[in-house]
Design an enzyme around this catalytic site. Structure first.
Site, short mmCIF file in Angstrom:
data_model
loop_
_atom_site.label_atom_id
_atom_site.label_comp_id
_atom_site.label_asym_id
_atom_site.label_seq_id
_atom_site.Cartn_x
_atom_site.Cartn_y
_atom_site.Cartn_z
N ALA A 51 0.93 -1.10 0.12
CA ALA A 51 0.08 0.15 0.19
C ALA A 51 0.80 1.33 0.06
O ALA A 51 2.08 1.28 0.42
CB ALA A 51 -0.80 0.23 1.23
N GLY A 90 0.68 -5.22 1.42
CA GLY A 90 -0.55 -5.24 0.19
C GLY A 90 -0.39 -5.86 -0.89
O GLY A 90 -1.05 -6.64 -1.38
N GLU A 93 -0.55 -9.61 -0.09
CA GLU A 93 -1.76 -9.86 -0.12
C GLU A 93 -2.58 -9.85 -1.46
O GLU A 93 -3.43 -10.76 -1.61
CB GLU A 93 -2.25 -8.65 0.75
CG GLU A 93 -1.76 -8.89 2.35
CD GLU A 93 -2.42 -7.87 3.34
OE1 GLU A 93 -3.45 -8.15 3.87
OE2 GLU A 93 -2.08 -6.67 3.12
N GLU A 113 4.22 -5.10 7.39
CA GLU A 113 3.24 -4.10 7.84
C GLU A 113 3.36 -3.72 9.29
O GLU A 113 3.28 -2.71 10.04
CB GLU A 113 1.62 -4.58 7.73
CG GLU A 113 1.33 -4.33 6.42
CD GLU A 113 1.39 -5.52 5.43
OE1 GLU A 113 2.25 -6.38 5.69
OE2 GLU A 113 0.70 -5.79 4.48
C1 LIG Z 1 -5.30 -2.45 4.03
C2 LIG Z 1 -3.79 -2.06 4.14
C3 LIG Z 1 -3.03 -3.23 4.14
C4 LIG Z 1 -1.50 -3.04 3.67
C5 LIG Z 1 -0.52 -2.49 4.03
C6 LIG Z 1 0.44 -2.10 3.33
O1 LIG Z 1 0.83 -2.69 2.15
S1 LIG Z 1 1.57 -1.00 4.23
C7 LIG Z 1 3.21 -1.18 3.28
C8 LIG Z 1 3.73 -2.47 3.15
N1 LIG Z 1 5.27 -2.40 2.43
C9 LIG Z 1 6.22 -1.74 2.68
O2 LIG Z 1 6.28 -1.80 4.16
C10 LIG Z 1 7.40 -1.77 2.08
C11 LIG Z 1 8.27 -0.58 2.13
N2 LIG Z 1 8.98 -0.42 1.06
C12 LIG Z 1 10.41 -0.94 1.11
O3 LIG Z 1 10.51 -1.66 1.81
C13 LIG Z 1 11.18 -0.48 0.21
O4 LIG Z 1 11.00 0.85 -0.34
C14 LIG Z 1 11.15 -1.21 -1.32
C15 LIG Z 1 11.82 -2.78 -0.91
C16 LIG Z 1 9.86 -1.42 -1.76
C17 LIG Z 1 12.10 -0.71 -2.22
O5 LIG Z 1 13.44 -0.43 -1.81
P1 LIG Z 1 14.54 0.60 -2.36
O6 LIG Z 1 15.71 0.51 -1.52
O7 LIG Z 1 14.72 -0.04 -3.64
O8 LIG Z 1 13.80 1.93 -2.52
P2 LIG Z 1 13.43 3.07 -1.14
O9 LIG Z 1 13.29 2.22 0.03
O10 LIG Z 1 14.44 4.15 -1.21
O11 LIG Z 1 12.26 3.36 -1.77
C18 LIG Z 1 12.14 4.12 -3.03
C19 LIG Z 1 11.07 5.20 -2.93
O12 LIG Z 1 9.85 4.48 -2.91
C20 LIG Z 1 9.12 5.06 -1.81
N3 LIG Z 1 8.36 3.73 -1.17
C21 LIG Z 1 8.69 2.80 -1.02
N4 LIG Z 1 7.93 2.11 -0.61
C22 LIG Z 1 6.78 2.62 -0.28
C23 LIG Z 1 5.30 2.62 0.13
N5 LIG Z 1 4.80 1.21 0.36
N6 LIG Z 1 4.46 3.67 0.07
C24 LIG Z 1 5.16 4.81 -0.25
N7 LIG Z 1 6.22 4.96 -0.50
C25 LIG Z 1 7.09 3.92 -0.71
C26 LIG Z 1 10.22 5.27 -0.73
O13 LIG Z 1 9.84 6.47 0.19
C27 LIG Z 1 11.15 6.08 -1.50
O14 LIG Z 1 10.61 7.50 -1.95
P3 LIG Z 1 11.67 8.68 -2.35
O15 LIG Z 1 12.48 8.74 -0.78
O16 LIG Z 1 12.42 8.25 -3.31
O17 LIG Z 1 10.81 9.65 -2.12
#
Ligand SMILES: CCC/C=C/C(=O)SCCNC(=O)CCNC(=O)[C@H](O)C(C)(C)COP(=O)([O-])OP(=O)([O-])OC[C@H]1O[C@@H](n2cnc3c(N)ncnc32)[C@H](O)[C@@H]1OP(=O)([O-])[O-]
Length: 709
Positions: A51, A90, A93, A113
């Site tokens: 998400a 998500g 999921e 999450e």
């Molecule tokens: C009902 C709901 C249930 C579901 C809930 C969920 O899914 S909760 C979510 C569960 N998911 C997670 O917890 C995954 C969270 N994300 C990660 O673990 C890592 O970002 C990655 C593995 C996806 C990519 O790693 P990488 O080293 O290649 O790259 P990087 O880390 O540098 O990110 C690049 C840019 O993308 C941005 N951004 C990334 N993800 C999100 C996001 N979800 N959202 C928004 N933005 C996001 C990040 O801020 C950055 O922006 P910037 O600074 O350039 O402006």
């Protein structure tokens, strides 16, 4: 694609626009009689990062995730997820709602999450246990850890792993399953396989999650949601998942953890007063590095470098230290390789007594004893030995980086790299930008830190930099509280309840009380003028607590001597027990100085220790030693055991309310006028005067923006 398939690319996150796109495209594909199966894949070779976290702070817009995934699962045409690079949160999921999953061999999957203070609330807590069983689902959901495609295959999360093109493999699979019954592929239809001792499994997990993150709500809620999958039909389990999510979603903890996610990324975007920034300064390539000193820090640093694929020349001054350093480093590399099932890269490190061997390295990290004269002599020698463009870095925890640079022939190529012990484990790296460090040098140190798996934070060159400058005052408060009536275990318990991994006195025992003793001696706080029998409680114009010095004089140096603030079974023993001798020692001390002990509440312990940290953080911002409050918070979260679900000292102050923090500091300062650090900082007063603006606007209230970075 062929007539039989309808492929729709996803972008990295499931934003409102993407959810709308998928909902509409899947509905069209299901309706279109020419389409026999659907493959979902990501854009640019990335399936989905989950998400969009930024949307959590806004009002919900676009189609919700749960019905979207449900519609996919309920569809009458097979839907296959083609997982390239990642399926997280998500995103996983969504894949679990598909009927089949194909992953590329290098893909990572997970439900992180919990690390954002949430739970997988798009059916993840209900579908995953039905697929993998309870123990595996509990592990993945309560830790949020990412797993490899191979592990996902073993757990049954994916049906196929391919070294080739995952989308092509998914298309092939999709075509091969057209016409097969879909009911058995709908996870929500499955019964959850139950372990024999269901209660035992949950009890054990709850103990683990409480130990891992004291006071964190999300892991406990995750475990409860998985329990619902074990005990309730799918639809009721989903309701339970939703209710638990509702409590988490608006909690301060979720806000703090999501703040940490972005703050960690923001810390990498450094800038210097001369206009150099992370995006306009090129880091140098680092292929070879020298490490000087194979004590605890040097060993950890050498291991980090080798693990990152950098060849290392490790230097010691004497054969004995070199031998024990060599044994320790090889042991660490071998244990790590064994854990990962690979060969230890021992060929990448050489051990030597000769500084001459450093002549060709790209960069040197000096990790000798924390002594300015010694470090200066090393740096002068490095100037002579290393090639003129080699970077010289010092692993100091508080000494003046510019003073060290001044003995070299290349001040612009000198920078501080403050690692935290154990250096191969701890995530924080403070990069100390001296006034003469060049943008390229800073960029190289910051990038190297990232390559070593660290969170690099650029800080200014002042005594203690950011972390230890604040720590000193935090420790002072803890000592003053002992004088006033608290016990070490009472202070520690209050801090651990707050969420710190370890109370400050346990940390002090672990690090060794003699370290601070040496620093205080060097700072002239202890010396011939101080009466050892009756040391004064005021020095250098402010209150001073001689308690830790008195302990050191008794040989109570902490864990390593078996006695410190606590008692241990033996020298080096791990279990800290309250020591009645400390209690009588404190009583005698108070009697001697005429201090009448008072009852100290948990609230006072936490407020004095934690608000003084934030107060100094405001001073650091005023002094320009950190560029933003996020940087200070990341130093504390990654280097000092600050509970992540409280965001960091600056975030916590904002969450408590700056006016409250100001008022409490004023109160404590009135009670203790001889503790200047309880006096609220100018910036805190100014922010409260400006009605406590959000953190992003704090910078505007620093009167003269005088960045020292
Ligand atoms: C009902 C709901 C249930 C579901 C809930 C969920 O899914 S909760 C979510 C569960 N998911 C997670 O917890 C995954 C969270 N994300 C990660 O673990 C890592 O970002 C990655 C593995 C996806 C990519 O790693 P990488 O080293 O290649 O790259 P990087 O880390 O540098 O990110 C690049 C840019 O993308 C941005 N951004 C990334 N993800 C999100 C996001 N979800 N959202 C928004 N933005 C996001 C990040 O801020 C950055 O922006 P910037 O600074 O350039 O402006």
């Amino acid at each position: 694609c062929s007539d039989e398939l309808f492929i729709r690319p996803l972008s990295l996150v499931l934003s409102a626009a993407v959810r709308k796109g998928i909902t509409e495209a899947v509905a069209r594909a299901f309706k279109d009689t020419r389409v026999k199966a659907v493959v979902l894949c990501g854009e640019n070779g990335k399936f989905c990062g989950g998400a969009d976290i930024r949307e959590f702070a806004k009002a919900m817009s676009g189609p919700p995730l749960v019905p979207m995934i449900h519609a996919i699962e309920a569809g009458e045409k097979p839907v296959v997820a083609a997982i390239e690079e990642m399926a997280l949160g998500g995103g996983l999921e969504l894949a679990l709602g598909c009927h089949y999953r194909v992953a590329h061999a290098k893909a990572r999957l997970g439900l992180p999450e919990v690390t954002l203070g949430l739970l997988p609330a798009a059916g993840g807590t209900q579908r995953l246990p039905r697929l993998t069983g309870i123990p595996a689902a509990l592990d993945l959901i309560t830790t949020g850890r990412h797993i490899s495609a191979q592990e996902a295959l073993k757990l049954g999360i994916v049906d196929r792993v391919t070294e080739g093109n995952a989308v092509e493999a998914a298309v092939e699979l999709a075509l091969s399953v057209v016409g097969r019954p879909l009911a058995p592929r709908r996870l929500s239809n499955h019964a959850t396989p139950l372990p024999a001792d269901l209660d035992g499994v949950f009890e054990e997990v709850l103990v683990q999650v409480k130990r891992r993150a004291r006071g964190a709500m999300a892991p406990v809620a995750c475990a409860k949601a998985v329990r619902a999958a074990a005990e309730l039909p799918y639809s009721r389990g989903l309701e339970c998942e939703r209710e638990l999510m509702n409590t988490l979603f608006t909690s301060g903890q979720a806000r703090a953890l999501q703040y940490c996610f972005f703050a960690q990324r923001a810390a990498g975007k450094w800038s210097l007063p001369n206009g150099a920034r992370w995006d306009n300064s090129r880091p140098r390539a680092v292929h070879t590095a020298g490490v000087i000193g194979l004590g605890t820090m040097g060993r950890g640093i050498a291991v980090c470098l080798v693990k990152a694929g950098i060849s290392v020349v490790a230097v010691e001054t004497e054969e004995k230290q070199l031998d024990s350093g060599r044994r320790a480093v090889r042991g660490m590399l071998e244990r790590d390789a064994k854990r990962r099932g690979v060969t230890a890269p021992l060929h990448m490190i050489t051990f030597t007594l000769s500084m001459q061997q450093l002549r060709d390295v790209d960069l040197v990290i000096e990790a000798v004893f924390e002594d300015m004269a010694l470090k200066k002599s090393v740096f002068a020698e490095l100037s002579r030995v290393c090639r003129p463009n080699a970077l010289l870095c010092t692993n100091t925890s508080g000494l003046d980086v510019d003073e060290l640079a001044s003995v070299t022939d290349r001040p612009p190529l000198v920078v501080g790299m403050h690692f935290f012990a154990p250096a191969h484990v701890m995530k924080l790296l403070e990069v100390i930008c001296g006034p003469r460090s060049s943008p390229e040098t800073v960029a190289t140190a910051m990038t190297l830190g990232k390559r070593l798996g660290k969170v690099s934070v650029a800080v200014g060159n002042c005594p203690g930099f950011v972390g230890n400058r604040m720590l000193k005052l935090y420790l002072d408060q803890a000592h003053f509280l002992l004088e006033e009536g608290a016990s070490p275990e009472q202070v520690d318990q209050a801090l651990e309840e707050f969420g710190f991994a370890l109370g400050i006195f346990k940390v002090a025992d672990l690090s060794g009380l003699d370290i601070g003793w040496r620093v205080r001696k060097a700072a002239g706080l202890i010396g011939p003028d101080v009466d050892p029998k009756f040391p004064s409680r005021h020095r250098q114009g402010r209150r001073y607590c001689p308690l830790p010095d008195l302990l050191c004089e008794q040989g109570r140096l902490g864990q390593k001597s078996g006695r410190g603030w606590y008692l241990y079974d033996s020298a080096g023993g791990k279990e800290a027990r309250p020591d009645p001798a400390i209690s009588s020692f404190l009583q005698e001390y108070r009697l001697r100085y005429g201090i009448s002990a008072r009852r100290i509440t948990e609230q006072e312990v936490v407020e004095r220790c934690v608000f003084v940290l934030a107060n100094e953080g405001f001073r650091i911002l005023e002094d320009g030693m950190a560029a933003a409050p996020e940087d200070i918070d990341m130093v504390y979260v990654f280097g000092y055991g600050w509970p992540r679900h409280r965001g960091g000292p600056m975030f916590h102050a904002a969450q408590v309310g700056l006016a409250t923090v100001l008022q409490r500091l004023e109160f404590y300062h009135r009670q203790n006028p001889d503790i200047p650090h309880l006096q609220p900082s100018t910036l805190l007063r100014r922010l409260v005067g400006a009605r406590s603006p959000p953190m992003q606007q704090w910078k505007q209230h620093i009167r003269s923006i005088n960045s020292q970075l």
